[in-house]
Design an enzyme around this catalytic site. Structure first.
Site, short mmCIF file in Angstrom:
data_model
loop_
_atom_site.label_atom_id
_atom_site.label_comp_id
_atom_site.label_asym_id
_atom_site.label_seq_id
_atom_site.Cartn_x
_atom_site.Cartn_y
_atom_site.Cartn_z
N GLY A 100 21.94 14.21 -30.95
CA GLY A 100 21.36 14.94 -29.32
C GLY A 100 22.60 14.06 -27.92
O GLY A 100 22.16 14.38 -26.62
N GLY A 151 0.91 -1.37 -0.03
CA GLY A 151 -0.03 -0.16 -0.15
C GLY A 151 0.94 0.99 0.08
O GLY A 151 1.64 1.66 -0.53
C1 HXC Z 1 -2.72 -5.23 11.80
C2 HXC Z 1 -1.35 -6.61 11.97
C3 HXC Z 1 -1.05 -5.72 9.81
C4 HXC Z 1 -1.59 -4.16 9.82
C5 HXC Z 1 -0.09 -7.14 9.89
N1 HXC Z 1 -0.31 -7.52 11.26
N2 HXC Z 1 -0.63 -7.14 9.81
N3 HXC Z 1 -1.39 -5.41 12.49
N4 HXC Z 1 -1.63 -3.94 11.10
N5 HXC Z 1 -1.51 -4.02 8.72
C6 HXC Z 1 -0.81 -8.25 12.31
C7 HXC Z 1 -1.73 -9.73 12.29
O1 HXC Z 1 -2.70 -9.44 12.96
C8 HXC Z 1 -0.88 -10.95 12.96
O2 HXC Z 1 -1.26 -10.29 14.23
C9 HXC Z 1 0.81 -10.40 13.46
O3 HXC Z 1 0.79 -8.73 12.28
C10 HXC Z 1 1.97 -11.20 11.82
O4 HXC Z 1 0.49 -10.80 11.06
P1 HXC Z 1 0.17 -12.23 10.11
O5 HXC Z 1 -0.39 -12.29 8.82
O6 HXC Z 1 -0.28 -13.68 11.46
O7 HXC Z 1 1.17 -12.42 9.18
P2 HXC Z 1 1.77 -13.92 8.43
O8 HXC Z 1 1.39 -14.66 7.73
O9 HXC Z 1 3.19 -13.50 7.74
O10 HXC Z 1 0.94 -12.46 7.00
C11 HXC Z 1 1.66 -11.10 7.33
C12 HXC Z 1 1.18 -9.76 6.00
C13 HXC Z 1 -0.30 -9.66 6.12
C14 HXC Z 1 0.79 -11.02 4.20
C15 HXC Z 1 1.76 -8.69 5.51
O11 HXC Z 1 0.20 -9.69 8.02
C16 HXC Z 1 -1.60 -8.74 5.91
O12 HXC Z 1 -1.99 -8.95 4.42
N6 HXC Z 1 -1.18 -7.60 6.73
C17 HXC Z 1 -2.17 -6.72 6.21
C18 HXC Z 1 -1.58 -5.96 5.22
C19 HXC Z 1 -2.02 -4.81 4.42
O13 HXC Z 1 -3.42 -5.02 3.54
N7 HXC Z 1 -1.79 -3.91 5.27
C20 HXC Z 1 -2.34 -2.26 5.03
C21 HXC Z 1 -2.03 -1.88 3.71
S1 HXC Z 1 -2.58 -0.36 3.35
P3 HXC Z 1 -1.31 -11.30 16.09
O14 HXC Z 1 -1.77 -10.64 16.98
O15 HXC Z 1 -2.37 -12.28 14.78
O16 HXC Z 1 0.28 -11.56 15.99
C22 HXC Z 1 -1.60 0.44 3.87
C23 HXC Z 1 -2.01 2.29 4.18
C24 HXC Z 1 -0.85 3.06 3.99
O17 HXC Z 1 -0.93 0.28 4.37
C25 HXC Z 1 -0.74 4.05 2.95
C26 HXC Z 1 0.03 5.04 3.58
C27 HXC Z 1 0.18 6.03 2.76
#
Ligand code: HXC
Length: 517
Positions: free
Chosen positions: A407, A172
């Site tokens: 150029g 993102g």
């Molecule tokens: C809160 C999060 C998190 C997030 C991961 N965790 N991403 N918590 N906000 N964005 C937490 C999970 O809940 C989990 O907590 C722990 O971190 C480990 O994550 P897992 O999912 O178990 O790890 P994994 O299987 O390795 O997967 C990793 C991952 C996945 C692919 C990154 O976590 C994921 O898809 N996360 C979300 C990605 C996403 O869409 N982010 C937002 C993007 S938008 P627990 O408590 O269970 O250990 C964005 C906008 C920014 O970022 C804009 C800026 C301008």
């Protein structure tokens, strides 16, 4: 009451708990993915015992969606400063074992603080990213947090060197801080970056792609150019960042780091006398020339896999860092296209911002023709190169090894773009265009009406080559300073750089220029 033994014990327990990150299970998971933890990365990055952690006790203020019950150690990011090969560097390390290194309000504020310190102290900043992105439970303060980082990246641009290491997920808007920094490192196999992931892509446009194909290290190092260095593993990544830092000053106001030099200023490079092939259409590897000229034959080459028709590299000449830009005939004849123009332009701007002299090697047939390039905007992309060379005030040296046409001749730091010293090898061909093409245009009637058109063309081409396809016509008019033997290149570059090291040039005062982006 003073510091009682109880208080000291309570403090130590609290601190040790925070230092333990997300716990053994999460640490094991991190290792099973081939990744080091944030604290292991710190140990590898900083000189032993020099890391000074700041704001360890910061924690999230949010209690939304269960965050009140969560204990996110150090709020998922470790920040501080220390010495890297004896020089101070500020850094942040996201800790994926603590709430996935997700970025909420206080996590962001820790990064703001360490970036502000780096800016005030005028020292490099390195961000080690390993994060699930914006902390979803916190909502908009997470986005506000990213905004503050982007702002500081921009304010610091050209002021302090900024580097990002992508050592896990970056998704993102989180990708934009890396893109705003000067250098992006990625780790093959364990890091990826993208605006939207494979699931969303499939849902929106039906395309199927894996994380790695979409945004892995090789994808960004070879297709998008977002990644400058694709590294083998965490350790390799950290070591290569440290090597790059050794070429960079602390800030735009700091002196260049001068390395001890064991190479000789008088070293000749006899292998260069035979490097240009006999036939003009044959290619050779420009990298060999750059390596031959560099102190101890050492180069650091960003963007090795992207736009290989131009090569950019850091080298040292008698211990002083130099930025090299060189067409590489080995790829697409060294032609200038949109990517090559962008690659060279950003590199030149970085070097100029940090007072690193520029050494250009030219062997270029021209700008790439065709609809694809015209519609991709080769006119504006090519103009960047003219802009950045012209605005650069650092010492600029140009060496023409072979073709330098049209150029693209101007674009590769010709005299009128402010090159301080242009040299050419005897093999140089400095002309408006190649002899065949030129004669087909200016002698079309003579060739077509000749009894033997092929013989006539040959005769006219030979006359054109005699006149223009050499360095002496340009040298006779002072458009180049010198014709040199290839073997003398390092010696000449060394002496000229030394003479120019205190060069000072100013530009008209203005708010900022308007580079054709
Ligand atoms: C809160 C999060 C998190 C997030 C991961 N965790 N991403 N918590 N906000 N964005 C937490 C999970 O809940 C989990 O907590 C722990 O971190 C480990 O994550 P897992 O999912 O178990 O790890 P994994 O299987 O390795 O997967 C990793 C991952 C996945 C692919 C990154 O976590 C994921 O898809 N996360 C979300 C990605 C996403 O869409 N982010 C937002 C993007 S938008 P627990 O408590 O269970 O250990 C964005 C906008 C920014 O970022 C804009 C800026 C301008």
């Amino acid at each position: 009451m003073g510091v009682t033994a109880d208080k000291l014990k309570a403090f130590e327990e609290r601190r040790d708990s925070l230092l333990s990150m997300g716990g053994d299970k999460m640490i094991d998971k991190q290792h099973s993915l081939g990744k080091l933890t944030a604290r292991e990365r710190i140990d590898l990055f900083f000189d032993k015992g020099t890391f000074q952690e700041i704001q360890l006790f910061v924690k999230t203020r949010s209690t939304l969606f269960g965050l009140g019950e969560k204990d996110i150690k150090a709020d998922g990011v470790i920040t501080g400063f220390g010495k890297v090969n004896g020089r101070t560097v500020f850094a942040s390390f996201q800790d994926f074992t603590s709430a996935g290194g997700s970025l909420g309000e206080m996590h962001a504020k820790k990064i703001w603080k360490v970036m502000d310190m780096a800016l005030d102290a005028r020292k490099p900043f390195v961000a080690f990213n390993d994060s699930g992105g914006a902390r979803i439970q916190e909502g908009v303060p997470s986005l506000d947090g990213y905004g503050g980082i982007f702002y500081r990246n921009t304010i610091g641009s050209g002021y302090i060197p900024q580097i990002t290491a992508i050592m896990g997920p970056t998704a993102g808007g989180a990708v934009y801080s890396p893109a705003l920094t000067d250098w992006v490192f990625m780790v093959k196999g364990s890091s990826y970056m993208y605006i939207t992931g494979p699931d969303v892509i499939k849902a929106v446009i039906g395309e199927e792609v894996t994380h790695d194909e979409l945004g892995g290290a090789i994808a960004h190092a070879s297709k998008s150019g977002v990644c400058h260095f694709a590294t083998e593993n965490d350790e390799d990544c950290i070591n290569r960042i440290k090597t790059l830092l050794s070429y960079l000053p602390d800030s735009c106001h700091s002196p260049l780091p001068i390395a001890d030099c064991t190479d000789s200023p008088d070293r000749e490079c006899p292998e260069l006398d035979t490097i240009i092939p006999d036939r003009a259409t044959r290619s050779y590897d420009m990298r060999k020339i750059v390596i031959a000229v560099a102190d101890n034959n050492e180069i650091v080459e960003p963007h090795e896999l992207w736009a290989p028709n131009i090569l950019v590299a850091f080298i040292r000449i008698m211990g002083r860092p130099v930025g090299v830009i060189a067409n590489n005939p080995k790829a697409f004849a060294g032609v200038l296209d949109t990517k090559a123009s962008d690659k060279a332009s950003r590199f030149i701007r970085f070097c100029d911002a940090f007072n690193i002299p520029l050494l250009t090697f030219a062997d270029v047939p021209g700008y790439m023709p065709g609809t694809e390039q015209e519609w991709a905007g080769i006119i504006s992309h090519g103009a960047k190169l003219l802009h950045v060379y012209s605005e650069a005030t650092v010492p600029k040296i140009t060496v023409v090894t072979r073709k330098d046409y049209g150029g693209a001749y101007i674009g590769m730091c010709s005299k009128q773009l402010g090159s301080d010293y242009v040299m050419a090898w005897p093999s140089a061909e400095i002309a408006v265009m190649g002899a065949e093409g030129a004669c087909n245009i200016i002698y079309r009637r003579e060739i077509n009406s000749a009894d033997d058109p092929a013989a006539k063309r040959k005769e006219l081409v030979a006359a054109y080559e005699e006149q223009f396809n050499n360095p002496y016509f340009a040298a006779s008019m002072g458009i180049i300073e010198e014709v040199i033997a290839p073997r003398e290149t390092r010696k000449r570059v060394t002496v000229i750089l030394d003479a120019l090291k205190d060069k000072s040039e100013t530009r008209p005062e203005r708010k900022h220029n308007n580079i054709p982006l």
